[in-house]
Design a protein around this motif. Sequence first.
Motif, PDB file in Angstrom:
ATOM      1  N   LEU A 146       0.562  -0.994  -0.167  1.00  0.00           N
ATOM      2  CA  LEU A 146       0.250  -0.355   0.124  1.00  0.00           C
ATOM      3  C   LEU A 146       0.861   1.135  -0.336  1.00  0.00           C
ATOM      4  O   LEU A 146       0.361   2.407  -0.818  1.00  0.00           O
ATOM      5  N   ALA A 147       1.938   1.093   0.862  1.00  0.00           N
ATOM      6  CA  ALA A 147       2.993   1.936   0.977  1.00  0.00           C
ATOM      7  C   ALA A 147       3.768   2.168  -0.475  1.00  0.00           C
ATOM      8  O   ALA A 147       3.439   3.729  -0.939  1.00  0.00           O
ATOM      9  N   LEU A 148       3.450   1.207  -1.726  1.00  0.00           N
ATOM     10  CA  LEU A 148       4.062   2.007  -2.833  1.00  0.00           C
ATOM     11  C   LEU A 148       3.245   2.941  -3.599  1.00  0.00           C
ATOM     12  O   LEU A 148       3.715   3.155  -4.695  1.00  0.00           O
ATOM     13  N   GLN A 149       2.075   2.329  -3.591  1.00  0.00           N
ATOM     14  CA  GLN A 149       0.947   2.265  -3.777  1.00  0.00           C
ATOM     15  C   GLN A 149       0.602   3.943  -4.078  1.00  0.00           C
ATOM     16  O   GLN A 149       0.891   5.032  -4.405  1.00  0.00           O
ATOM     17  N   LYS A 150       0.426   4.418  -3.238  1.00  0.00           N
ATOM     18  CA  LYS A 150       0.581   5.827  -2.363  1.00  0.00           C
ATOM     19  C   LYS A 150       2.219   6.863  -2.687  1.00  0.00           C
ATOM     20  O   LYS A 150       1.151   7.810  -3.237  1.00  0.00           O
ATOM     21  N   LEU A 151       3.036   5.586  -2.881  1.00  0.00           N
ATOM     22  CA  LEU A 151       4.203   6.686  -4.142  1.00  0.00           C
ATOM     23  C   LEU A 151       3.719   6.915  -5.145  1.00  0.00           C
ATOM     24  O   LEU A 151       4.317   8.314  -5.505  1.00  0.00           O
ATOM     25  N   ASP A 159      21.967 -12.071  -4.992  1.00  0.00           N
ATOM     26  CA  ASP A 159      21.059 -10.965  -6.000  1.00  0.00           C
ATOM     27  C   ASP A 159      20.449 -10.421  -5.384  1.00  0.00           C
ATOM     28  O   ASP A 159      20.934  -9.083  -6.041  1.00  0.00           O
ATOM     29  N   HIS A 160      19.490 -11.164  -5.155  1.00  0.00           N
ATOM     30  CA  HIS A 160      18.161 -10.329  -4.268  1.00  0.00           C
ATOM     31  C   HIS A 160      18.884  -9.027  -3.430  1.00  0.00           C
ATOM     32  O   HIS A 160      17.943  -7.893  -3.422  1.00  0.00           O
ATOM     33  N   ILE A 161      19.654  -9.345  -2.005  1.00  0.00           N
ATOM     34  CA  ILE A 161      20.285  -9.070  -1.439  1.00  0.00           C
ATOM     35  C   ILE A 161      21.630  -7.341  -2.196  1.00  0.00           C
ATOM     36  O   ILE A 161      20.811  -6.799  -1.830  1.00  0.00           O
ATOM     37  N   LYS A 162      21.807  -8.124  -3.144  1.00  0.00           N
ATOM     38  CA  LYS A 162      22.650  -6.619  -3.666  1.00  0.00           C
ATOM     39  C   LYS A 162      21.814  -5.373  -4.384  1.00  0.00           C
ATOM     40  O   LYS A 162      22.097  -4.182  -4.765  1.00  0.00           O
ATOM     41  N   LYS A 163      20.500  -6.023  -4.903  1.00  0.00           N
ATOM     42  CA  LYS A 163      19.634  -5.513  -5.240  1.00  0.00           C
ATOM     43  C   LYS A 163      19.014  -4.513  -4.728  1.00  0.00           C
ATOM     44  O   LYS A 163      18.851  -2.656  -4.984  1.00  0.00           O
ATOM     45  N   GLU A 189      20.043  -3.217  -1.766  1.00  0.00           N
ATOM     46  CA  GLU A 189      21.821  -2.403  -1.074  1.00  0.00           C
ATOM     47  C   GLU A 189      21.454  -1.376  -2.577  1.00  0.00           C
ATOM     48  O   GLU A 189      22.238  -0.042  -2.136  1.00  0.00           O
ATOM     49  N   SER A 190      21.795  -1.506  -3.618  1.00  0.00           N
ATOM     50  CA  SER A 190      21.614  -1.022  -4.787  1.00  0.00           C
ATOM     51  C   SER A 190      21.168   0.425  -4.522  1.00  0.00           C
ATOM     52  O   SER A 190      20.848   1.409  -4.426  1.00  0.00           O
ATOM     53  N   VAL A 191      19.693  -0.209  -4.172  1.00  0.00           N
ATOM     54  CA  VAL A 191      18.213   1.196  -3.998  1.00  0.00           C
ATOM     55  C   VAL A 191      18.538   1.706  -2.750  1.00  0.00           C
ATOM     56  O   VAL A 191      18.253   3.005  -2.638  1.00  0.00           O
ATOM     57  N   LEU A 192      19.233   0.959  -1.565  1.00  0.00           N
ATOM     58  CA  LEU A 192      19.250   1.263  -0.565  1.00  0.00           C
ATOM     59  C   LEU A 192      20.752   2.932  -0.495  1.00  0.00           C
ATOM     60  O   LEU A 192      19.808   4.262  -0.023  1.00  0.00           O
ATOM     61  N   LYS A 193      21.552   2.441  -1.063  1.00  0.00           N
ATOM     62  CA  LYS A 193      22.469   3.375  -1.617  1.00  0.00           C
ATOM     63  C   LYS A 193      22.278   4.525  -2.881  1.00  0.00           C
ATOM     64  O   LYS A 193      22.638   5.691  -1.997  1.00  0.00           O
ATOM     65  N   ARG A 194      21.556   4.402  -3.494  1.00  0.00           N
ATOM     66  CA  ARG A 194      21.051   5.520  -4.288  1.00  0.00           C
ATOM     67  C   ARG A 194      20.442   6.198  -3.151  1.00  0.00           C
ATOM     68  O   ARG A 194      19.987   7.665  -3.564  1.00  0.00           O
ATOM     69  N   ALA A 195      19.028   6.006  -2.622  1.00  0.00           N
ATOM     70  CA  ALA A 195      18.558   6.624  -2.067  1.00  0.00           C
ATOM     71  C   ALA A 195      19.085   7.726  -1.072  1.00  0.00           C
ATOM     72  O   ALA A 195      19.064   8.505  -0.918  1.00  0.00           O
ATOM     73  N   ASP A 196      20.180   6.800  -0.337  1.00  0.00           N
ATOM     74  CA  ASP A 196      21.251   7.718   0.599  1.00  0.00           C
ATOM     75  C   ASP A 196      21.951   9.088  -0.287  1.00  0.00           C
ATOM     76  O   ASP A 196      22.072  10.335   0.618  1.00  0.00           O
ATOM     77  N   LEU A 197      22.726   8.801  -1.092  1.00  0.00           N
ATOM     78  CA  LEU A 197      23.053   9.967  -2.237  1.00  0.00           C
ATOM     79  C   LEU A 197      22.345  11.300  -2.209  1.00  0.00           C
ATOM     80  O   LEU A 197      21.822  12.210  -2.101  1.00  0.00           O
ATOM     81  N   ASP A 235      13.594   1.859  -9.661  1.00  0.00           N
ATOM     82  CA  ASP A 235      13.809   1.649  -8.086  1.00  0.00           C
ATOM     83  C   ASP A 235      12.945   0.928  -7.920  1.00  0.00           C
ATOM     84  O   ASP A 235      12.612  -0.286  -6.307  1.00  0.00           O
ATOM     85  N   ARG A 236      11.872   2.107  -7.762  1.00  0.00           N
ATOM     86  CA  ARG A 236      10.329   1.491  -6.926  1.00  0.00           C
ATOM     87  C   ARG A 236       9.465   0.157  -7.931  1.00  0.00           C
ATOM     88  O   ARG A 236       9.754  -0.805  -6.781  1.00  0.00           O
ATOM     89  N   THR A 237      10.418  -0.448  -8.699  1.00  0.00           N
ATOM     90  CA  THR A 237       9.826  -1.762  -9.193  1.00  0.00           C
ATOM     91  C   THR A 237      10.908  -3.228  -8.817  1.00  0.00           C
ATOM     92  O   THR A 237      10.513  -3.813  -8.457  1.00  0.00           O
ATOM     93  N   VAL A 238      11.639  -2.239  -8.447  1.00  0.00           N
ATOM     94  CA  VAL A 238      13.059  -3.658  -7.817  1.00  0.00           C
ATOM     95  C   VAL A 238      12.618  -3.702  -6.280  1.00  0.00           C
ATOM     96  O   VAL A 238      12.773  -4.636  -5.909  1.00  0.00           O
ATOM     97  N   ILE A 239      12.471  -2.340  -5.894  1.00  0.00           N
ATOM     98  CA  ILE A 239      11.755  -2.179  -4.302  1.00  0.00           C
ATOM     99  C   ILE A 239      10.134  -3.735  -3.602  1.00  0.00           C
ATOM    100  O   ILE A 239      10.121  -4.295  -3.322  1.00  0.00           O
ATOM    101  N   ASP A 240       9.978  -3.056  -5.352  1.00  0.00           N
ATOM    102  CA  ASP A 240       8.549  -3.787  -4.921  1.00  0.00           C
ATOM    103  C   ASP A 240       8.504  -5.701  -5.069  1.00  0.00           C
ATOM    104  O   ASP A 240       7.930  -6.446  -4.985  1.00  0.00           O
ATOM    105  N   GLN A 241       9.100  -5.253  -6.211  1.00  0.00           N
ATOM    106  CA  GLN A 241       9.963  -7.013  -6.410  1.00  0.00           C
ATOM    107  C   GLN A 241      10.846  -7.449  -5.506  1.00  0.00           C
ATOM    108  O   GLN A 241      10.243  -9.193  -5.178  1.00  0.00           O
ATOM    109  N   GLU A 242      11.410  -7.075  -4.564  1.00  0.00           N
ATOM    110  CA  GLU A 242      12.298  -7.419  -3.813  1.00  0.00           C
ATOM    111  C   GLU A 242      11.441  -7.411  -2.684  1.00  0.00           C
ATOM    112  O   GLU A 242      11.905  -8.253  -1.436  1.00  0.00           O
ATOM    113  N   ILE A 243      10.579  -7.005  -2.156  1.00  0.00           N
ATOM    114  CA  ILE A 243       9.701  -7.184  -1.253  1.00  0.00           C
ATOM    115  C   ILE A 243       8.655  -8.389  -1.283  1.00  0.00           C
ATOM    116  O   ILE A 243       9.125  -9.334  -0.094  1.00  0.00           O
ATOM    117  N   ASP A 244       8.417  -9.124  -2.584  1.00  0.00           N
ATOM    118  CA  ASP A 244       8.291 -10.533  -2.837  1.00  0.00           C
ATOM    119  C   ASP A 244       8.615 -11.637  -3.018  1.00  0.00           C
ATOM    120  O   ASP A 244       8.209 -12.265  -2.011  1.00  0.00           O
TER     121      ASP A 244
END
Length: 345
Positions: free
Chosen positions: A205-210, A270-274, A276-284, A300-309
């Motif tokens: 739901l948080a991604l949908q509101k985003l 591989d999933h952990i790396k994905k 990490e990539s989004v979190l570090k880009r968010a930090d920047l 990045d939004r799609t990656v997070i959605d998939q990683e939650i699954d």
Amino acid sequence: MNTKINYNRFGTIKAVIIGLIAFTFLLFPFISFSQVKASIDSTSIKIGQQITYKIEVETDTVNSVVFPVGQSFMPLEMIEAYKTDTTKQQDKYTLIKKYGLTQFDSGRYVIPKQKVIIAGKQYITDSLLVNVNNIVVDTTKQKLYDIKPMIAVQKPASDWWKYLLLGILILSLIGFIIYWFVWRKKPLTEEEQIALLPPYDRAKLALQKLDESNYLAYDKYKEYYSELTLAIRKYLDEKVYDRALESTTDELITRLEILSDGNQIELTKDHIKKIESVLKRADLVKFAKSAPDVELAKIDRTVIDQEIDYVKEALPEASEEEKLLDIEYKKQQEKKSFVKKYGLQ
């Protein structure tokens, strides 16, 4: 010889008279002058009508005066004793005491003599005669009727049921107010409804509101990435690592790798790396004010959605104890929402 004797007797009598006169004048300074008079303002009244009885005393200024008190005017009844009026003329006082008297039976009545004490000496007033007359009724205008016999009157019905009904209505009103404001299950707010959702549903739901926020249309990358990473961090905090929200990116990734190596979660490198990539880009974006491409932000939004699954699939099946904990968590959330909504402590 006889003439001489008569002359001596005359002289003796004269001496006695002169002595008495002298004695009287010697006593005069010690004798006070007082005069008491009683009067009424009318000698004929109707039944129940009031007359004013007045006692007037004229005396020296040094003398004390005590007027009648109480019902001393019987057979007339004293209604009121008025305040004493006092006037002064040179070395004398004139005191006037008034009484309101009445009688409720017709006839001729004598107001008895009254005692007035002046300087310790008692003075008696005159008695006065009063006629009390009947009230004449004009029978041509006011007809007279015979006295009617007594009749039985039916006792009116008791009104107890009215008070009972009123009490029931008041209690019902009080009960309704208590139910409406305390016991009634009120509709939850949107925030409360979201809090009661399972962690996975809340993350989705948080991604949908985003998507509905239009942050990217206004180049609000910081807000966009803050909510994007918060969605997965909250999910990991509740389902994988209970310090995911307060951990840095490196600390969180390190923890995920440890859990993966220990087979506590089936999440590949591989999933952990994905993640990490989004979190570090968010930090920047948040701390270095970096501005990535809009399309990259969408990826990045799609990656997070998939990683939650993937995280959901990687989690081991919940045990009965964990399921009970989830139920308890829901109850606690409902209680928190109730306390917050009604300001209870």
